[in-house]
Design a protein around this motif. Structure first.
Motif, PDB file in Angstrom:
ATOM      1  N   ASP A  69      -4.013  -7.124   4.786  1.00  0.00           N
ATOM      2  CA  ASP A  69      -3.716  -6.218   5.881  1.00  0.00           C
ATOM      3  C   ASP A  69      -3.356  -4.814   5.365  1.00  0.00           C
ATOM      4  O   ASP A  69      -3.740  -3.808   5.956  1.00  0.00           O
ATOM      5  CB  ASP A  69      -2.562  -6.797   6.717  1.00  0.00           C
ATOM      6  CG  ASP A  69      -2.654  -6.321   8.146  1.00  0.00           C
ATOM      7  OD1 ASP A  69      -3.790  -6.271   8.659  1.00  0.00           O
ATOM      8  OD2 ASP A  69      -1.597  -5.964   8.710  1.00  0.00           O
ATOM      9  N   SER A  70      -2.633  -4.750   4.241  1.00  0.00           N
ATOM     10  CA  SER A  70      -2.322  -3.433   3.655  1.00  0.00           C
ATOM     11  C   SER A  70      -3.601  -2.742   3.216  1.00  0.00           C
ATOM     12  O   SER A  70      -3.745  -1.523   3.303  1.00  0.00           O
ATOM     13  CB  SER A  70      -1.406  -3.530   2.435  1.00  0.00           C
ATOM     14  OG  SER A  70      -0.692  -4.713   2.363  1.00  0.00           O
ATOM     15  N   GLU A 126      -5.946   5.408  -2.731  1.00  0.00           N
ATOM     16  CA  GLU A 126      -7.076   5.872  -1.913  1.00  0.00           C
ATOM     17  C   GLU A 126      -8.243   6.256  -2.831  1.00  0.00           C
ATOM     18  O   GLU A 126      -9.398   5.913  -2.581  1.00  0.00           O
ATOM     19  CB  GLU A 126      -6.663   7.080  -1.052  1.00  0.00           C
ATOM     20  CG  GLU A 126      -5.729   6.720   0.094  1.00  0.00           C
ATOM     21  CD  GLU A 126      -5.064   7.936   0.743  1.00  0.00           C
ATOM     22  OE1 GLU A 126      -4.355   7.746   1.728  1.00  0.00           O
ATOM     23  OE2 GLU A 126      -5.241   9.073   0.250  1.00  0.00           O
ATOM     24  N   SER A 157      -8.255   2.408   6.590  1.00  0.00           N
ATOM     25  CA  SER A 157      -8.296   3.170   7.834  1.00  0.00           C
ATOM     26  C   SER A 157      -7.706   4.573   7.621  1.00  0.00           C
ATOM     27  O   SER A 157      -8.196   5.567   8.163  1.00  0.00           O
ATOM     28  CB  SER A 157      -7.607   2.349   8.929  1.00  0.00           C
ATOM     29  OG  SER A 157      -6.623   3.051   9.566  1.00  0.00           O
ATOM     30  N   ARG A 158      -6.670   4.666   6.771  1.00  0.00           N
ATOM     31  CA  ARG A 158      -6.093   5.983   6.440  1.00  0.00           C
ATOM     32  C   ARG A 158      -7.116   6.827   5.672  1.00  0.00           C
ATOM     33  O   ARG A 158      -7.302   8.009   5.927  1.00  0.00           O
ATOM     34  CB  ARG A 158      -4.863   5.758   5.567  1.00  0.00           C
ATOM     35  CG  ARG A 158      -3.779   6.774   5.775  1.00  0.00           C
ATOM     36  CD  ARG A 158      -2.443   6.292   5.253  1.00  0.00           C
ATOM     37  NE  ARG A 158      -2.482   5.866   3.870  1.00  0.00           N
ATOM     38  CZ  ARG A 158      -1.981   4.718   3.428  1.00  0.00           C
ATOM     39  NH1 ARG A 158      -1.411   3.877   4.271  1.00  0.00           N
ATOM     40  NH2 ARG A 158      -2.037   4.411   2.152  1.00  0.00           N
ATOM     41  N   ARG A 189      -6.555  -3.084   4.647  1.00  0.00           N
ATOM     42  CA  ARG A 189      -7.195  -2.585   5.871  1.00  0.00           C
ATOM     43  C   ARG A 189      -6.539  -1.283   6.321  1.00  0.00           C
ATOM     44  O   ARG A 189      -7.216  -0.333   6.704  1.00  0.00           O
ATOM     45  CB  ARG A 189      -7.089  -3.616   6.994  1.00  0.00           C
ATOM     46  CG  ARG A 189      -8.026  -4.776   6.776  1.00  0.00           C
ATOM     47  CD  ARG A 189      -8.101  -5.708   7.973  1.00  0.00           C
ATOM     48  NE  ARG A 189      -8.707  -6.949   7.545  1.00  0.00           N
ATOM     49  CZ  ARG A 189      -8.026  -8.032   7.169  1.00  0.00           C
ATOM     50  NH1 ARG A 189      -6.704  -8.053   7.227  1.00  0.00           N
ATOM     51  NH2 ARG A 189      -8.654  -9.113   6.739  1.00  0.00           N
ATOM     52  N   LYS A 190      -5.214  -1.240   6.241  1.00  0.00           N
ATOM     53  CA  LYS A 190      -4.499  -0.027   6.663  1.00  0.00           C
ATOM     54  C   LYS A 190      -4.859   1.144   5.752  1.00  0.00           C
ATOM     55  O   LYS A 190      -5.078   2.256   6.215  1.00  0.00           O
ATOM     56  CB  LYS A 190      -2.983  -0.259   6.613  1.00  0.00           C
ATOM     57  CG  LYS A 190      -2.513  -1.062   7.815  1.00  0.00           C
ATOM     58  CD  LYS A 190      -1.005  -1.124   7.869  1.00  0.00           C
ATOM     59  CE  LYS A 190      -0.590  -2.058   9.001  1.00  0.00           C
ATOM     60  NZ  LYS A 190       0.468  -2.981   8.601  1.00  0.00           N
ATOM     61  N   LEU A 191      -4.940   0.873   4.450  1.00  0.00           N
ATOM     62  CA  LEU A 191      -5.273   1.958   3.531  1.00  0.00           C
ATOM     63  C   LEU A 191      -6.686   2.465   3.796  1.00  0.00           C
ATOM     64  O   LEU A 191      -6.933   3.666   3.813  1.00  0.00           O
ATOM     65  CB  LEU A 191      -5.146   1.511   2.078  1.00  0.00           C
ATOM     66  CG  LEU A 191      -5.437   2.652   1.108  1.00  0.00           C
ATOM     67  CD1 LEU A 191      -4.352   2.811   0.080  1.00  0.00           C
ATOM     68  CD2 LEU A 191      -6.791   2.519   0.448  1.00  0.00           C
TER      69      LEU A 191
END
Ligand code: CA
Length: 228
Positions: free
Chosen positions: A190-191, A156, A197-198, A193-195
């Motif tokens: 996709d991972s 992050e 969004s987190r 994008r998820k990170l």
């Protein structure tokens, strides 16, 4: 060119790694002993340390622990035959930046070396990146929102730092994958994008006045919140 300290007691392995690195124009100093490595680290500057865990005198783990206790912040890649989760966690917890189980290919090691040397860190002169009420210190890995310190995961932090350094351009998941993850082949867009969004949720929960905006078809940009 970057200067690398290689600590490896297996002469043959050490010589191969030295050749791979020198072929990429890195300057390499090699030693086979932990106490020798500690001495070199006290007296000379290196951009990166490649450290074997099992050494005849001090273990690589002890070398790293002492070095970090003295305030040394040079990035470290552990190379070791121990591939179990406990050793990996212990290595990373005591301050290694990456961990590579033996045997590994020259391509994999070189990719990780490049990834680490490209990271913002003590080698860059950037002391602080900021936008609205967000301040990020690349050299210490600390983030503040107003005056409150916030903790983010390593990735992050790396993504946020990359976006802050590239504020004038949209960064696509593909770019982030290439720049931040590079050698980790199991990670997908996709991972990423998820990170993101987190990360967005973390920032908003901390009342950060910076939004991660998605521009369809282009990627992410950081945008300061405007008070109305
Ligand atoms: Ca060894």
């Amino acid at each position: 060119m970057s200067k690398i300290l290689l600590v490896e007691d297996d002469q043959e392995v050490g010589e191969s790694i030295t050749t791979w690195l020198e072929n990429e124009s890195y300057t390499v100093e090699m030693t086979s002993s932990g106490s020798d490595a500690s001495q070199l680290l006290e007296n000379f500057w290196f951009d990166l340390i490649i450290l074997d865990w099992g050494l005849p005198d001090l273990s690589g783990y002890e070398v790293l622990q002492k070095f970090r206790e003295r305030g040394g912040n040079t990035p470290v890649i552990f190379i070791t035959a121990r591939a179990d989760m406990d050793s990996k966690t212990a290595g990373l917890d005591c301050g290694a930046d990456d961990y590579l189980p033996k045997p590994f290919s020259p391509r994999e090691l070189l990719a990780r070396v490049r990834a680490i040397l490209r990271r913002p860190g003590p080698r860059t002169s950037v002391k602080e990146l900021s936008l609205a009420n967000l301040r990020l210190h690349p050299d210490t890995g600390r983030i503040f929102i107003d005056d409150m310190e916030v903790r983010l995961s390593g990735k992050e932090f790396a993504v946020l730092s990359y976006l802050l350094q590239h504020q004038n351009q949209a960064c696509s998941p593909r770019t982030l994958l290439k720049e931040v993850w590079e050698s980790e082949t199991e990670v997908t867009e996709d991972s990423v994008r998820k990170l993101v969004s987190r990360l967005r949720q973390r920032l908003s929960a901390c009342r950060c006045q910076v939004n991660i905006k998605t521009e369809a078809g282009h990627g992410y940009t950081l945008e300061p919140e405007i008070d109305c």
